[in-house]
Design a protein around this motif. Sequence first.
Motif, mmCIF file in Angstrom:
data_model
loop_
_atom_site.group_PDB
_atom_site.id
_atom_site.type_symbol
_atom_site.label_atom_id
_atom_site.label_comp_id
_atom_site.label_asym_id
_atom_site.label_seq_id
_atom_site.Cartn_x
_atom_site.Cartn_y
_atom_site.Cartn_z
ATOM 1 N N ASP A 36 73.748 93.526 68.859
ATOM 2 C CA ASP A 36 74.787 93.548 68.135
ATOM 3 C C ASP A 36 76.012 94.817 69.516
ATOM 4 O O ASP A 36 74.607 95.491 69.943
ATOM 5 C CB ASP A 36 75.096 93.815 66.957
ATOM 6 C CG ASP A 36 74.766 95.197 66.494
ATOM 7 O OD1 ASP A 36 74.121 96.039 66.916
ATOM 8 O OD2 ASP A 36 75.005 94.755 65.287
ATOM 9 N N GLY A 37 76.656 94.739 69.092
ATOM 10 C CA GLY A 37 77.387 96.177 70.313
ATOM 11 C C GLY A 37 77.748 95.286 71.380
ATOM 12 O O GLY A 37 78.081 94.223 71.399
ATOM 13 N N PRO A 38 78.562 96.294 71.924
ATOM 14 C CA PRO A 38 79.805 96.168 73.377
ATOM 15 C C PRO A 38 78.473 95.446 74.009
ATOM 16 O O PRO A 38 78.844 94.440 75.637
ATOM 17 C CB PRO A 38 80.105 96.849 73.187
ATOM 18 C CG PRO A 38 79.484 98.511 72.725
ATOM 19 C CD PRO A 38 78.276 97.402 71.500
ATOM 20 N N THR A 39 77.227 95.845 74.257
ATOM 21 C CA THR A 39 76.905 95.927 75.957
ATOM 22 C C THR A 39 75.671 93.983 74.854
ATOM 23 O O THR A 39 73.977 93.970 75.934
ATOM 24 C CB THR A 39 75.742 96.357 76.131
ATOM 25 O OG1 THR A 39 74.667 97.321 75.088
ATOM 26 C CG2 THR A 39 77.207 97.869 76.852
ATOM 27 N N SER A 40 76.237 93.354 74.114
ATOM 28 C CA SER A 40 74.552 92.787 73.391
ATOM 29 C C SER A 40 74.658 91.004 74.196
ATOM 30 O O SER A 40 73.142 90.665 74.509
ATOM 31 C CB SER A 40 75.144 91.972 72.067
ATOM 32 O OG SER A 40 75.941 91.229 72.594
ATOM 33 N N SER A 41 75.644 91.122 75.393
ATOM 34 C CA SER A 41 75.516 90.235 76.450
ATOM 35 C C SER A 41 74.873 90.443 78.014
ATOM 36 O O SER A 41 75.169 90.092 78.866
ATOM 37 C CB SER A 41 77.217 89.456 76.216
ATOM 38 O OG SER A 41 77.590 90.906 77.467
ATOM 39 N N CYS A 42 74.364 91.684 78.011
ATOM 40 C CA CYS A 42 73.659 92.928 79.160
ATOM 41 C C CYS A 42 72.669 92.351 79.132
ATOM 42 O O CYS A 42 72.238 92.860 78.157
ATOM 43 C CB CYS A 42 74.194 93.606 79.137
ATOM 44 S SG CYS A 42 76.086 94.208 79.152
ATOM 45 N N HIS A 43 72.527 90.760 80.364
ATOM 46 C CA HIS A 43 70.302 91.740 80.025
ATOM 47 C C HIS A 43 69.718 91.730 81.388
ATOM 48 O O HIS A 43 68.025 91.990 81.613
ATOM 49 C CB HIS A 43 70.680 89.392 80.691
ATOM 50 C CG HIS A 43 71.154 88.992 79.054
ATOM 51 N ND1 HIS A 43 70.754 89.208 77.780
ATOM 52 C CD2 HIS A 43 71.995 88.450 79.504
ATOM 53 C CE1 HIS A 43 71.661 88.202 77.491
ATOM 54 N NE2 HIS A 43 72.486 87.797 78.281
ATOM 55 N N THR A 44 70.603 92.302 82.238
ATOM 56 C CA THR A 44 69.948 92.923 83.518
ATOM 57 C C THR A 44 70.419 94.383 83.767
ATOM 58 O O THR A 44 71.852 94.280 83.408
ATOM 59 C CB THR A 44 69.962 92.305 84.836
ATOM 60 O OG1 THR A 44 71.229 91.344 85.130
ATOM 61 C CG2 THR A 44 69.258 90.548 84.769
ATOM 62 N N GLU A 45 70.153 95.102 84.895
ATOM 63 C CA GLU A 45 71.170 96.214 85.176
ATOM 64 C C GLU A 45 72.799 95.998 86.283
ATOM 65 O O GLU A 45 73.579 96.541 85.197
ATOM 66 C CB GLU A 45 69.959 96.638 86.820
ATOM 67 C CG GLU A 45 68.565 97.464 86.216
ATOM 68 C CD GLU A 45 68.962 98.007 85.028
ATOM 69 O OE1 GLU A 45 70.182 100.052 85.587
ATOM 70 O OE2 GLU A 45 68.247 99.000 84.108
#
Length: 143
Positions: free
Chosen positions: A81-90
Amino acid sequence: KAQSTMDSSELYLKAAEVFGQDSDHPNLTGTKEHPKISIWDFGGQEIFYTTQQVFYTHRAIYCMTMNLTKPLDSPVEKSVDGPTSSCHTEKDFIDYHLESMRVHTRPIPAPSSSKGGQAKGARDFVPPVLFVFTNKDQVKEVL
């Protein structure tokens, strides 16, 4: 002169005059030839992401570092969870940070002046972002 009619160089000189008057306080703005700067290093850990927006300003030059040994499409450790939970790649992380800077420093349109033209806005430009690439000596293949 009224403050609203001063240009940026006059505002700078006025601020330098005000801050330089009291000997108990150092000159916070520096000089026109040698302005004082502050350098902030935001932690790369996710726990710091939500506080970074407090420090964003349109009066800054931003610098992002990127490790050249990590391809943009390489997977990253996913946050639950958190603001970068949708980040999957660099690339997702780079996009996240660029978007965060854009949102918190975006230009604000100036109200129309009484003379029919556009008045100069307080934030009428987007701050620059510089990229610094690291680990070039470890890159084995150019894609």
